[in-house]
Design a protein around this motif. Structure first.
Motif, PDB file in Angstrom:
ATOM      1  N   ASP A 185       0.844  -1.186   0.000  1.00  0.00           N
ATOM      2  CA  ASP A 185       0.000   0.000   0.000  1.00  0.00           C
ATOM      3  C   ASP A 185       0.882   1.240   0.000  1.00  0.00           C
ATOM      4  N   LEU A 186       0.368   2.305  -0.606  1.00  0.00           N
ATOM      5  CA  LEU A 186       1.100   3.555  -0.713  1.00  0.00           C
ATOM      6  C   LEU A 186       0.242   4.690  -0.191  1.00  0.00           C
ATOM      7  N   PHE A 187       0.870   5.672   0.451  1.00  0.00           N
ATOM      8  CA  PHE A 187       0.099   6.836   0.840  1.00  0.00           C
ATOM      9  C   PHE A 187       0.979   8.076   0.873  1.00  0.00           C
ATOM     10  N   LEU A 188       0.335   9.200   0.612  1.00  0.00           N
ATOM     11  CA  LEU A 188       1.004  10.492   0.556  1.00  0.00           C
ATOM     12  C   LEU A 188       1.099  11.070   1.963  1.00  0.00           C
ATOM     13  N   TRP A 189       2.335  11.286   2.428  1.00  0.00           N
ATOM     14  CA  TRP A 189       2.499  11.758   3.797  1.00  0.00           C
ATOM     15  C   TRP A 189       3.885  12.343   3.993  1.00  0.00           C
ATOM     16  N   ASP A 190       3.960  13.354   4.826  1.00  0.00           N
ATOM     17  CA  ASP A 190       5.223  13.980   5.207  1.00  0.00           C
ATOM     18  C   ASP A 190       5.721  13.313   6.485  1.00  0.00           C
ATOM     19  N   MET A 191       6.889  12.673   6.414  1.00  0.00           N
ATOM     20  CA  MET A 191       7.400  11.950   7.586  1.00  0.00           C
ATOM     21  C   MET A 191       7.631  12.880   8.769  1.00  0.00           C
ATOM     22  N   GLY A 192       7.809  14.182   8.500  1.00  0.00           N
ATOM     23  CA  GLY A 192       8.003  15.131   9.581  1.00  0.00           C
ATOM     24  C   GLY A 192       6.770  15.343  10.432  1.00  0.00           C
ATOM     25  N   HIS A 193       5.630  14.819   9.977  1.00  0.00           N
ATOM     26  CA  HIS A 193       4.397  14.879  10.765  1.00  0.00           C
ATOM     27  C   HIS A 193       4.187  13.618  11.590  1.00  0.00           C
ATOM     28  N   GLY A 194       5.154  12.699  11.525  1.00  0.00           N
ATOM     29  CA  GLY A 194       5.055  11.463  12.295  1.00  0.00           C
ATOM     30  C   GLY A 194       4.592  10.300  11.443  1.00  0.00           C
ATOM     31  N   VAL A 195       4.726   9.105  11.994  1.00  0.00           N
ATOM     32  CA  VAL A 195       4.317   7.866  11.322  1.00  0.00           C
ATOM     33  C   VAL A 195       3.007   7.424  11.956  1.00  0.00           C
ATOM     34  N   SER A 196       1.924   7.604  11.232  1.00  0.00           N
ATOM     35  CA  SER A 196       0.582   7.434  11.814  1.00  0.00           C
ATOM     36  C   SER A 196       0.069   6.004  11.669  1.00  0.00           C
ATOM     37  N   PHE A 197       0.585   5.112  12.503  1.00  0.00           N
ATOM     38  CA  PHE A 197       0.135   3.722  12.511  1.00  0.00           C
ATOM     39  C   PHE A 197      -0.071   3.263  13.953  1.00  0.00           C
ATOM     40  N   ARG A 198      -0.810   2.200  14.074  1.00  0.00           N
ATOM     41  CA  ARG A 198      -1.034   1.638  15.405  1.00  0.00           C
ATOM     42  C   ARG A 198       0.290   1.144  15.991  1.00  0.00           C
ATOM     43  N   PRO A 199       0.422   1.196  17.309  1.00  0.00           N
ATOM     44  CA  PRO A 199       1.652   0.702  17.941  1.00  0.00           C
ATOM     45  C   PRO A 199       1.917  -0.756  17.587  1.00  0.00           C
ATOM     46  N   GLY A 200       3.171  -1.058  17.312  1.00  0.00           N
ATOM     47  CA  GLY A 200       3.573  -2.434  17.041  1.00  0.00           C
ATOM     48  C   GLY A 200       3.132  -2.973  15.701  1.00  0.00           C
TER      49      GLY A 200
END
Length: 232
Positions: free
Chosen positions: A80-95
């Motif tokens: 899967d691919l998504f458009l995101w700025d890594m400077g805003h954090g990695v928005s995924f569930r823990p683990g």
């Protein structure tokens, strides 16, 4: 420009080689089936192809460039691919992830394009969320191009403050052109399973920044007894 980049055979070979080296530094366990890998700054999807070829792992790629992601979207790999700025954090569930790789991307955290995008804020958001998104014992191998020693110090300091241990591996340290930097980060203690041998950590023979030493020094300073206190 994105299309020209993806069609440059030399650049393609270089990027694929760097992605393969990142996977090597992760030391992913064998015979466990497909694993979940995050590719930070996935670009046109070259790393995704390498990840799939390495063992059928499932890749999630994030990138700030819509043009690069459009090229990646037409490539034949599971992910899967998504458009995101890594400077805003990695928005995924823990683990969520077993491992994280990044090729030629994290040095951009050292740049600030506006007064609202503070470097310290972006680095903290990235490394804090990256640590949380990795499974305990998970690893990250982040290849980057620092402009100077201060950028190496800055990146590794924020990684350490977020809870990571590890160091910076330098391939071909005596070569100006071939020298490559990799942050090899470990997210906590790996959970031991009975009867399962855990893979060794990567060889950090060319460590430029040693997290463990700094962590101990920091702990020693923070726990130094104050004159006149009960500990003193």
């Amino acid at each position: 420009e994105a299309k020209r980049y993806s069609r440059n055979n030399h650049m393609v070979d270089v990027q694929r080689g760097l992605a393969a080296r990142c996977l090597e530094l992760l030391h992913l366990p064998e015979d466990t089936g497909p694993l979940m890998i995050l590719d930070v700054g996935c670009g046109s999807g070259l790393s995704g192809e390498v990840i799939e070829e390495a063992g059928g792992h499932f890749m999630i790629g994030m990138d700030i460039s819509p043009a690069m992601l459009e090229i990646a979207r037409h490539k034949e790999f599971e992910g899967d691919l998504f458009l995101w700025d890594m400077g805003h954090g990695v928005s995924f569930r823990p683990g969520t992830f077993d491992g994280v790789i990044s090729v030629s991307a994290v040095q951009w955290l050292c740049n600030s394009d506006t007064k609202h995008n503070k470097i310290s804020r972006r680095m903290k958001a990235f490394f804090d969320s990256l640590y949380a998104a990795l499974k305990r014992g998970g690893r990250a191998a982040l290849q980057f191009y620092p402009q100077n020693a201060q950028q190496i110090e800055l990146l590794t300091r924020f990684a350490m403050q977020s809870g990571f241990t590890g160091g910076v591996v330098v391939d071909y340290p005596n070569s100006t052109k071939a020298k490559k930097y990799y942050m090899c980060l470990f997210a906590g203690q790996q959970i031991h399973q009975q009867g399962v041998a855990l893979p060794p950590r990567p060889n950090l023979s060319h460590v430029q920044v040693e997290f463990e030493r700094r962590r101990k020094e920091r702990h020693s300073r923070n726990n130094r007894a104050v004159k006149g206190s009960r500990q003193w």
